[in-house]
Design a protein around this motif. Structure first.
Motif, short mmCIF file in Angstrom:
data_model
loop_
_atom_site.label_atom_id
_atom_site.label_comp_id
_atom_site.label_asym_id
_atom_site.label_seq_id
_atom_site.Cartn_x
_atom_site.Cartn_y
_atom_site.Cartn_z
N LYS A 91 5.59 0.87 -6.59
CA LYS A 91 4.70 -0.23 -6.96
C LYS A 91 4.99 -0.72 -8.37
N MET A 94 8.12 -2.83 -8.21
CA MET A 94 7.85 -4.12 -7.59
C MET A 94 7.14 -5.05 -8.56
N ILE A 99 8.90 -8.52 -7.17
CA ILE A 99 9.45 -8.57 -5.82
C ILE A 99 8.47 -7.98 -4.82
N ARG A 100 8.63 -8.33 -3.56
CA ARG A 100 7.71 -7.90 -2.51
C ARG A 100 8.31 -6.88 -1.56
N ARG A 101 9.64 -6.67 -1.66
CA ARG A 101 10.32 -5.77 -0.74
C ARG A 101 11.33 -4.91 -1.50
N LEU A 102 11.39 -3.64 -1.13
CA LEU A 102 12.34 -2.71 -1.74
C LEU A 102 13.18 -2.04 -0.65
N SER A 115 7.62 -2.60 1.82
CA SER A 115 7.12 -3.92 1.42
C SER A 115 5.71 -3.82 0.87
N LEU A 116 5.35 -4.86 0.18
CA LEU A 116 4.00 -4.98 -0.34
C LEU A 116 2.98 -4.84 0.79
#
Length: 139
Positions: A91, A94, A99-102, A115-116
Motif C-alpha cells: 500500500k 502504491m 499506481i493502482r496495480r502491482l 490491485s487497489l
C-alpha cells in the motif's frame, strides 16, 4: 501477524508479449473484464499497459491501435512486490508511486497481481470501494 501480499493477490495475471498490438491487448482486457495486462518477456514482467494508456497514449494521439505494439506505449518503470511482502508495504508503494496495480514477482517471474481493488475488498467488504471493485462490469 502482518498480512502478506500472497494472501490477497490475484494469481492469474493476464499477460501479453511486448510485440502484441494494442488491439490484441484491448481484446484480452475486454475478454477478461480487466483494465490492464502485464507485459512480459519469458514470464518476466517488463511493463504494464492499461486501458487508459491505450486511449491516452495511442488513440488520442490519432495512432492506429491495430498497428502499434504494446511495447511502444507500455509503462516500463515497474514497481513490483514479492508474495511474502506485507500488504502494508504494498500500500505504501502504491501510494508513493500513485499506481493502482502491482505485479507480484517471485524469483524474477510473474506470479500474480495485487490491485487497489483486492486491498479494498480484503479490508472492508462493505465499503463503497469494495462494492465497486467486486461488482460486475457495466460495459
Amino acid at each position: 501477524m502482518a498480512q502478506l501480499v500472497q494472501e490477497i493477490m490475484v494469481d492469474s495475471a493476464v499477460t501479453v508479449q511486448s510485440n502484441a498490438t494494442l488491439a490484441e491487448a484491448a481484446r484480452l482486457m475486454r475478454d477478461a473484464d480487466i483494465g490492464d495486462v502485464i507485459v512480459v518477456d519469458a514470464m518476466k514482467p517488463v511493463g504494464i499497459v492499461t486501458d487508459r494508456d491505450i486511449v491516452v497514449r495511442a488513440v488520442a494521439e490519432t495512432a492506429q491501435p491495430g498497428n502499434m505494439t504494446v511495447g511502444q506505449i507500455c509503462s516500463t518503470d515497474l514497481v513490483t512486490v514479492r508474495p511474502e511482502d506485507e500488504v502494508k508495504q504494498a500500500k505504501t508503494l502504491m501510494r508513493k508511486a500513485a499506481i493502482r496495480r502491482l505485479p507480484v514477482v517471485d524469483d524474477g517471474k510473474l506470479v500474480g497481481v495485487l490491485s487497489l481493488g483486492e486491498i479494498a475488498i480484503d479490508r472492508d467488504e462493505t465499503s463503497m470501494l469494495s462494492e465497486i471493485s467486486s461488482a460486475d462490469p457495466n460495459s
